[in-house]
Design a protein around this motif. Structure first.
Motif, mmCIF file in Angstrom:
data_model
loop_
_atom_site.group_PDB
_atom_site.id
_atom_site.type_symbol
_atom_site.label_atom_id
_atom_site.label_comp_id
_atom_site.label_asym_id
_atom_site.label_seq_id
_atom_site.Cartn_x
_atom_site.Cartn_y
_atom_site.Cartn_z
ATOM 1 N N LEU A 123 3.217 -3.021 -14.214
ATOM 2 C CA LEU A 123 2.734 -2.153 -15.277
ATOM 3 C C LEU A 123 3.887 -1.226 -15.653
ATOM 4 O O LEU A 123 4.514 -0.618 -14.782
ATOM 5 C CB LEU A 123 1.522 -1.350 -14.797
ATOM 6 N N GLU A 124 4.177 -1.134 -16.952
ATOM 7 C CA GLU A 124 5.324 -0.329 -17.363
ATOM 8 C C GLU A 124 5.154 1.134 -16.985
ATOM 9 O O GLU A 124 6.133 1.846 -16.732
ATOM 10 C CB GLU A 124 5.550 -0.471 -18.874
ATOM 11 N N ARG A 125 3.924 1.596 -16.946
ATOM 12 C CA ARG A 125 3.650 2.971 -16.511
ATOM 13 C C ARG A 125 2.661 2.906 -15.357
ATOM 14 O O ARG A 125 1.471 3.162 -15.502
ATOM 15 C CB ARG A 125 3.093 3.795 -17.664
ATOM 16 N N PRO A 126 3.123 2.538 -14.154
ATOM 17 C CA PRO A 126 2.206 2.307 -13.029
ATOM 18 C C PRO A 126 1.419 3.540 -12.607
ATOM 19 O O PRO A 126 0.334 3.410 -12.033
ATOM 20 C CB PRO A 126 3.144 1.836 -11.905
ATOM 21 N N LEU A 127 1.914 4.713 -12.875
ATOM 22 C CA LEU A 127 1.197 5.916 -12.449
ATOM 23 C C LEU A 127 -0.093 6.130 -13.224
ATOM 24 O O LEU A 127 -0.942 6.925 -12.819
ATOM 25 C CB LEU A 127 2.105 7.142 -12.589
ATOM 26 N N THR A 128 -0.255 5.417 -14.332
ATOM 27 C CA THR A 128 -1.498 5.561 -15.106
ATOM 28 C C THR A 128 -2.617 4.696 -14.533
ATOM 29 O O THR A 128 -3.760 4.806 -14.980
ATOM 30 C CB THR A 128 -1.264 5.176 -16.570
ATOM 31 N N ALA A 129 -2.335 3.814 -13.579
ATOM 32 C CA ALA A 129 -3.349 2.910 -13.039
ATOM 33 C C ALA A 129 -4.087 3.550 -11.873
ATOM 34 O O ALA A 129 -3.483 4.177 -11.003
ATOM 35 C CB ALA A 129 -2.697 1.610 -12.592
ATOM 36 N N THR A 130 -5.406 3.362 -11.862
ATOM 37 C CA THR A 130 -6.219 3.846 -10.749
ATOM 38 C C THR A 130 -6.718 2.693 -9.882
ATOM 39 O O THR A 130 -7.272 2.933 -8.804
ATOM 40 C CB THR A 130 -7.424 4.639 -11.272
ATOM 41 N N GLY A 131 -6.549 1.444 -10.329
ATOM 42 C CA GLY A 131 -6.986 0.281 -9.558
ATOM 43 C C GLY A 131 -6.923 -0.970 -10.406
ATOM 44 O O GLY A 131 -6.723 -0.917 -11.630
ATOM 45 N N TYR A 132 -7.093 -2.112 -9.734
ATOM 46 C CA TYR A 132 -7.013 -3.401 -10.422
ATOM 47 C C TYR A 132 -8.196 -4.275 -10.014
ATOM 48 O O TYR A 132 -8.681 -4.211 -8.875
ATOM 49 C CB TYR A 132 -5.712 -4.126 -10.072
ATOM 50 N N ILE A 143 -12.915 -8.950 -7.852
ATOM 51 C CA ILE A 143 -12.012 -8.730 -6.719
ATOM 52 C C ILE A 143 -11.205 -7.462 -7.005
ATOM 53 O O ILE A 143 -10.472 -7.398 -7.987
ATOM 54 C CB ILE A 143 -11.065 -9.930 -6.531
ATOM 55 N N THR A 144 -11.332 -6.463 -6.173
ATOM 56 C CA THR A 144 -10.647 -5.181 -6.424
ATOM 57 C C THR A 144 -9.514 -4.984 -5.431
ATOM 58 O O THR A 144 -9.596 -5.393 -4.270
ATOM 59 C CB THR A 144 -11.633 -4.008 -6.320
ATOM 60 N N THR A 145 -8.461 -4.340 -5.887
ATOM 61 C CA THR A 145 -7.320 -4.031 -5.044
ATOM 62 C C THR A 145 -6.562 -2.856 -5.639
ATOM 63 O O THR A 145 -6.631 -2.613 -6.852
ATOM 64 C CB THR A 145 -6.379 -5.244 -4.910
ATOM 65 N N SER A 146 -5.849 -2.150 -4.790
ATOM 66 C CA SER A 146 -4.997 -1.053 -5.270
ATOM 67 C C SER A 146 -3.534 -1.462 -5.290
ATOM 68 O O SER A 146 -2.683 -0.706 -5.762
ATOM 69 C CB SER A 146 -5.178 0.186 -4.381
#
Length: 267
Positions: free
Chosen positions: A61-70, A90-93
Motif C-alpha cells: 500500500l503506497e500509504r500503509p499507515l492509513t490501513a487498519t486491517g486487511y 479471512i482477516t489479517t494485519s
C-alpha cells in the motif's frame, strides 16, 4: 463533441480531487459541472509462491499507515461446473498470507480488501493457479471387446474432475500377454475418455490391459488389470462378446438389457 470520458493520470494517491467539466461550442464555453473524488491508496497484490494445494500472496500500500486491517477472499475460476472452492472473510494485519487446502491445478481469483482510516476501503484482485499434480484416480468404466482375431477395442469413461489435479492431457493404455511383461504402450491424446483399438495382436491369446490418465504433473493411477482373449480366425460377436463355435452367449452377460438393439459382427 462525442467524447464522454477522459483519464487523468499522474495524480497522488489517497488525495481528494475536484473535477469540473464544461461543454464548448462556437459561441463559447458553457457552465461547469463539478464532482469530488478521492484517488486510491495504491493497493497492489502479487503471488509470491505457488504449490499444488497452496498459494502465498503479498501486497503493498503506497500509504500503509492509513490501513487498519486487511480482508482476503478467493474462489476458483475453472472447473466451476464440477466444484466450487471459495472462502471469504479471512482477516489479517500483515501484508502477506498463505492460502491452504486448495485444489491442484486450479485457477483462483483472489481479492485483498484494505480497510483504511475513516472507514474507506481499497480493493485489488489477482489470479493465480496452483501447481498441477498427477491424477489421483484411474479412469472410470474401462471395457474391453474383441474386434477381430488380432485386434481389440479398449473403452473408458471420464474421471471425476476433482481427481484430475489439473488438466487431463491424455491417457496411456498398457497391455501385454497375460502373465508376461505389460510393456506395450498406446498413447491417446483424448482428454475426455474414449476408445482406441489395439491391433497386430496374436490370435487365441489372453491379453492384460490397463488404462491411466496423464496431466502435465505426471502419470496417475492405472485401472485394475482386465483380461481378454483374442479368438480364432472365424467368430461371431454379440455386443462385443465372442460367441464360440456351436455355442451361446447370454445377452445380459454381454452388457445388453431388455429392448436394446443388438450388434452382431463377423469377420
Amino acid at each position: 463533441g462525442n467524447v464522454r470520458e477522459a483519464t487523468l493520470s499522474g495524480l497522488s494517491p489517497s488525495t481528494l480531487y475536484t473535477v469540473q467539466v464544461a461543454a464548448v461550442n462556437g459561441a463559447g464555453t458553457g457552465p461547469y459541472s463539478g464532482v469530488s473524488v478521492r484517488t486510491g491508496d495504491g493497493l497492489s497484490t502479487q503471488v509470491i509462491s505457488s504449490f499444488t494445494t497452496s498459494l502465498t500472496i503479498s501486497w503493498t500500500l503506497e500509504r500503509p499507515l492509513t490501513a487498519t486491517g486487511y480482508t482476503i477472499s478467493y474462489s476458483n475460476t475453472n472447473n466451476t461446473d464440477c466444484f466450487t472452492d471459495s472462502r471469504s472473510g479471512i482477516t489479517t494485519s500483515g501484508t502477506s498470507y498463505q492460502l491452504t487446502g486448495l485444489e491442484e491445478g486450479t485457477q483462483y481469483s483472489i481479492t485483498v480488501t484494505a480497510t483504511l482510516t475513516g472507514g474507506r476501503t481499497e480493493q485489488d484482485t489477482v489470479t493465480a493457479t496452483t501447481r498441477t499434480a498427477a491424477p489421483s484416480a484411474p479412469p472410470s468404466s474401462v471395457r474391453l471387446s474383441v474386434v477381430s482375431s488380432t485386434s481389440i477395442n479398449v473403452r473408458w469413461g471420464p474421471m471425476d474432475c476433482r481427481q484430475w489435479n489439473g488438466e487431463i492431457t491424455g491417457y496411456t493404455v498398457r497391455y501385454g500377454e497375460e502373465g508376461g511383461d505389460q510393456s506395450h504402450r498406446f498413447l491417446s491424446g483424448d482428454s475426455s475418455g474414449g476408445m482406441i483399438t489395439l491391433s497386430t495382436l496374436t490370435k487365441q491369446t489372453v491379453y492384460t490391459v490397463e488404462v491411466v490418465a496423464r496431466t502435465s504433473g505426471g502419470t496417475g493411477v492405472y485401472s485394475q488389470p482386465q483380461n481378454i482373449e483374442t479368438p480364432d480366425n472365424v467368430f461371431l460377436s454379440l455386443n462385443g462378446a465372442v460367441i464360440p463355435d456351436h455355442g451361446y452367449v447370454d445377452i445380459k452377460y454381454s452388457g445388453s438389457s431388455d429392448n436394446n438393439a443388438l450388434l452382431c459382427n463377423t469377420n
